[in-house]
Enzyme design. Sequence first.
Site, PDB file in Angstrom:
ATOM      1  CE  LYS A 108      -2.625   1.473   3.561  1.00  0.00           C
ATOM      2  NZ  LYS A 108      -3.819   1.586   4.441  1.00  0.00           N
ATOM      3  CE  LYS A 142      -5.998   3.181   9.611  1.00  0.00           C
ATOM      4  NZ  LYS A 142      -6.915   3.609   8.526  1.00  0.00           N
TER       5      LYS A 142
END
Length: 1712
Positions: free
Chosen positions: A1184, A1293
């Site tokens: 990423k 998250k």
Amino acid sequence: MRYRALSFGNGFSSVTTFSKRTRISFADSSSSTTAIVFLRRNSSSFKLLCRKRTYEFVEGVKFDGPMICMDDIVNNGDIDLVFENCIMRTLSPALTLEEGLERIKEAVQTLRLDPPCCSSGFLRFQVAVPPGPKALSWFCCQPESSGVFPQIYLSKNSDNPTCKSLHVNGRRGVFGIGAAASFTRYSPLNTGMQSLFKRYISSDSTMIVAYGFMDINFNQGSDSVNHEDGSFFFFVPQIELDEQDMASVLTSTLAWDDSSLPTFKEALHSLEISLNQLSRHICPTTDTWQSDCTTSALRKFSLVENRSIPRVYMNSFAPGGRESMADIMELKESPSSAQFCFRLSPIVAFATNMLDQADKLFYSPEESANINSVWASLIIEECSRLGLRYFCIAPGSRSSPLAVAASSHALITCISCFDERSLAFHAVGYGRGSHIPAVVITSSGTAVSNLLPAVVEASQDFVPLILLTADRPPELQECGANQAIFQVNHFGSFVRYFFNLPTPTDQIPAKMVLTTLDSAVHWATATPCGPVHINCPFREPLENSPSEWKSSCLKGLDFWITNAEPYTKYIHMQQSCRFNNATGQLIDILNLIQRAKSGLLVIGAIHTEDEIWAALHLVKHLMWPVVTDILSGLRLRKHFTSFPDIEGNFIFVDHLDHALFSKSVREWLEIDVVIQIGSRITSKRICQMLDECVPFSYIMVDKNPNRQDPSHIVTHRVQSSIIGFVDFLLKARVPHSRSKWATSLQVLSQMVEWEIQFQICIECSLTEPHVAHVMSEALSSESALFLGNSMPIRDADMYGHSKLICNESATSLMLNSDLPFSWIRVAGNRGASGIDGLLSTAIGFAAGCNKKVFCVIGDVSFLHDTNGLAILNQSKFRKPMTILVLNNHGGGIFSFLPLANKTEPRVLHQYFYTSHNISIGKLCLAHGVKHLYAQTKMELEDALFAAQNEDKDCLIEIESSIDHNANFHSILRKFALQTAENTIRLLSASLSQSSIKDEFFYSKVHKIEYSQYSIALCAPPTSTSLGHDQKEFYRGGFILSLFLEDGSVGFGEVAPLEIHRENLEDAENQLRFLMHAMKGIKISCFLSLLRGSFSRWIWNELGILPSSIFPSVRCGLEMAILNAIANARGSSLLDILHSQTNEKNKYQSSMDVQVCALLNSNGSPAEVANVAAALVEEGYPAIKLKVARWGDPIHSALIIQEVRKKVGCHIDIRADANRRWTYEEAMEFSSFVKDCELQYIEEPVQDEDDILKFCEESGLPVALDETIDNIHENHLEKLAKFSHPRIVAVVIKPSIVGGFENAALIAQWAQQLGKMAVISAAFESSLSLSAYVQFSHYIDMQNASRFRVSHNKVVPSVAHGLGTYRWLKEDITTNPVLIDRNPHSKFIEASVTDARQLLKNFRVNQNVINNVITEEQVHTYQLTVELDNVSCLFRVQEIGQKNDDNVLVFLHGFLGTGDDWIAIMKAVSGSARCISVDLPGHGKSIINTVKIPGQEPCLSLEIISGLLHKLIHHITPAKITLVGYSMGARIALYMALKFGYKAKGAVLVSGSPGLNDELARKIRAAKDDSRACSMVAHGLQLFLESWYAGELWRSFRSHPHFNRIIASRLQQHDVQSLAKMLSGLSIGRQPSLWEDLKNCRMPFLLVYGEKDTKFKKITAAMINTMCSGQEKCNNIHEVVEVPNTGHAVHLENPLFIISALTHFMTRLSMLN
């Protein structure tokens, strides 16, 4: 002005209003006659002259009015106001009205033995009783020569009420008897001495209602009534039955005044007389229908229709606490009834809209033109007297005599239809809704045969129905005469009774007709109810042509003609079944129930509200798991509030049906006793389960003798009403405790329910299960539901659900605290379960039940009965209907049968589905019915909203598809099965744990502590912007340690990111709060199920809103709890999330989690590409890249291009823009990377609204990150708009979205829609990473299971965002998580096994720990302070810092103590010295006053503030910040303004500067004096009940800890001092501080609750006053609205207060 108060007790003045031209003579007890002068509307007065009053007149307490007329006070400022505060005692709900009356009598007897110590008072007892209409019957039951007056009945029918509507729409209303208090006022025209003393009833707390008239002056002394503008007469009944939707309220009122009349003894004696009369004259609770007695009773009372008094006004004493009115005419704005009866004495009574066309009510058969008319009119009149007032008439010649007689009758409502079949079903519906038979009139021939389907339905489902079928005379039978068929016994065994009347003749006594009808109605309404058939042959002439007949046939009817009662009364003797005289067989049943270990209560179809009420009592009493059928009324129940200690008594398992798809569940169930009440149940799987579970004891309770046992498993058949059976059990001893069996079954049902609701919610298209689901939301207590057969009733049974509501009235909440549910009445034609006549039945049901009916039927059912639309337009006395037609263009139910898979589609469509393309909209147009069309969820929502706000009938056509519907049902079944399997595995594992208690919690929390850490990072987090010269980087956070009483420990990490809405200080404050709040809290093993378990636990156990916990704190808390549960079980976090079975081996080869590398794209494209290549070389399957770090999006695009070239096509590349681009910049970037095969780009645009537009225009796959981070509640609702297929992933998250439960929900949403769920770390330590590794694996396993269910293919692996581990230079554990190259896959992966071991053997690296925080103890001490002639021993509690840099002094509200602030004090004690004080008279603070001659010691705001000022000065010399709530806020405000040199600032929570208006001050002071007196007189407990029943506390009452907090209020030691504080510190006595606010320069924080409308207005006015003339006001003062709270803000949402207080202290430090 002169006032003369007229009061009413057990006697009442004999006044009435009648027509002037009519005179009635009657005899009193001495046989003397009295003339009554009747009053016309334009008459000014009338007098009633009685030679002798034969009843005693007992006065009630005199009051000056329901509200203060300001004109009176303004004109005479010397008037003293006295308010009587009403004390309300709520008794536990009663099973029957008789039982409720007995409870009140017992309470009154207790009061007699222990009378209050005060010389005057106002007491009320209230009890919830069954909601079935009884008020009018009770009124009618009272004797003619009653000694108790007044007596009143008010109808609640507000829509143009008439006598007909009263009988069609039911009798819900109010019955009152006696007068406990009265209010009269003469017209202002009458002048004279005005009293300087005025008494009123306080408007606080209790919903007292006074009933009376405007512009009427009743004068008891002269027995006269005058019409005078401005006069009024109101009274409060001694006994009142107020019939509401969910529960009727039976209330008794006792008012006395020893200084005048009546005294306490007199008032009590009067009340007992009323109670005794009502006990003797009450309609007994019975399930047997009783003939209507209304007309007869009204005649018995000489009650005549009179319109000169058009309305009875119902003035409530609690319209938002309002005490005064500008003008007396404002009373006319109060609610009123235009349909009522009023008895003022045994001889005086009047009514409005109760006896329309009264002159036509006296029946005279002599006026009939011929013998046909005589018999027809006799039949119709007797029907009317029996209470049969709803007639369904089909056109026809032969039935003309009956039709004409019915349509001409003054009390009968007639409906007509050209289709006899629809008409008969309409009659069945009316019988279902009202429980009163409708009468069907038809002509002869096949018109009669068309009634058969409805007759069958009524017979099979015990619906009363009367059939009057016209016929040819005998000479026209069997001779070829037109329209003549054999109608004798035409319906065979489907009718309860048949009689073939002879052809009308004057040779037969007419009374035979009456007794025949009486017998038929008895057969129709006695158990078992059903249809009856009377065949009525008529010879011509059928019209009213004159024809001679002999009146001798009327011999014996003289008495019948002169009264209004039926000829023959059938009297049902019901023997009440009591425990003491129970038979041996009932004792056997009782023994079975008492010995049951795993009992199950099944509630089938219930038809009356009183039976539903009884069923709820049984549910609470048994505490067994309960299966509720959709027709029980309890399936779609509404929860009034959330009280876990109360709701624990009700164990509903609504979704057991779908859980039974699991074989494991079926094998796990072991039932030893089943009780079924109500008739048949809808669920086939429930029936099959019960059949498979035999042998066990099966107790079937039904009042009907017919066998209801298709599986032949009933072992004990009890023929009894539900009410009778429940009454028997309530008096018996049954064990009251939850078992593991019950809890397990409830958890299983809850998990399946969650999965069903999830699947329905995320399905984008409009489905039929969604319709069933959304109907549950749309229905209210004023609604009823009619369900069509085939799929609608099955879907409602499977997918309907209960709902939590918190907006009910205060009365409902208080009265139903023991039964905190409302219900929805549900009906359907389940007798024969046919699809014919459903629409017509629904319309009849709407007419009978008098509710707004929602009807849900299929398209084929609708087409089968389109003639029902013709009846729909005849909306006589019926509320508007909403009809939902599920149009899947055929019979969709056949798609669920085995033949669907084995039959050619052409055959299915033509001969089973009967597919069609008929336009339902055009059918509606033809009948003039409003038509709406919905083919999406939003369109359905809009259509339902439009229909509910229409005052006319509306049909909503819902587009559906047979194939899609069948497929979605299949998905629901599969996922319900999967959920049931997973849940049963956890249950089985839990049940095997010997340490588990009956209530299913592992242990209580022993203690919580936390450690603050700081670990070094190799580089700054990618989310942080730092200067180039910074060399060292650190990550801070907390390790949360949770210790259970069994010694188990769980660790969690709290590590907020500064870029989000929390910081370390905020998080630490909440951790300090949790250390205090969680001590001793139960931890249930079911928390590991997630699916809302944590949210419910946080609300119910901790008493805080789940959304108020900061995401990182909730994540750490959930982590610690899950690890503690795992530790207690000797397992791992993964194991408790996903219990292993024989599937375990499938995952052994993939027990590692792939990790995506994270790369900050700082540098040139070539430099970044080289770093990426190195990462690929290490083994990362995905990378990423952080983009948008440079201003030019082209630079980021070039980096992507270069990286793709360098790493090749086999590596997944992700880009993360973190919302840094505008839409235009993002589009520019996308144009350069279209060929780079990005796996996705995260958050490409700044504006959330541009995401979908970017998806459409760019063609790039998109992932959500910050978007979901910003969703804090209602996740599925807010995620729904992001179902776009170009959104391919969500990055979750856990520490940002608020823990594992929210993360699992978001992941499930994504996976269900075919999107990737990527679990991502936020630079946390190995503690969190180990939990995330296991959680990621759990999410992957869930996804694999989901794919197997829905797609039957292998799901590709996902590389999770755990690459932040590379940033960790240090760690909080000595053994960091293992993330390395897997030798088998060659990829970088995190080891699940290693993660398990790390958490199991977690050891803290002490080198990174800054400090360890344990719960700090509160220091308590006492100090004595004296001021003037008052001294007080204060209890002081202190915690926090020892220096005086930041001192907070907390002041509680009235009735509270300093303990109310302890949790908040502990939360902020890390940065302040926190001090709480028990105010004088509260808690353990003791007031001592020194009496000085000539002076009365007084507690005032000034005195208390002075005492506190001296106390604080003694404690600390430093400046302080005052924090006050309610009364404490008023004191804090006064001290801040008067002792400004001592204060830095003030926080006012729900505070007020006082009252400016003098009248308002005078009223409030008088009210508080009354409250203080009642507290002393009646004790604290009764005072608290009344105090917290007020509107101000509505939100607080819904708090799960409400009862616990109120119990703490009872610990107050000095009631006398409390009363003095209430009176002395009355806001009516405190000095108004509004002017002082204008010059205030001290910083203030003003806090109010979102739901507290009163203080919201006060706060707005305060800030406007404070800011007037100040340029920088916003920099000084701050206003905070606390969401989802009412007045008690600090108790309802303490975490929000903590945050606001912390920020205010920070701002204060900056200002100072």
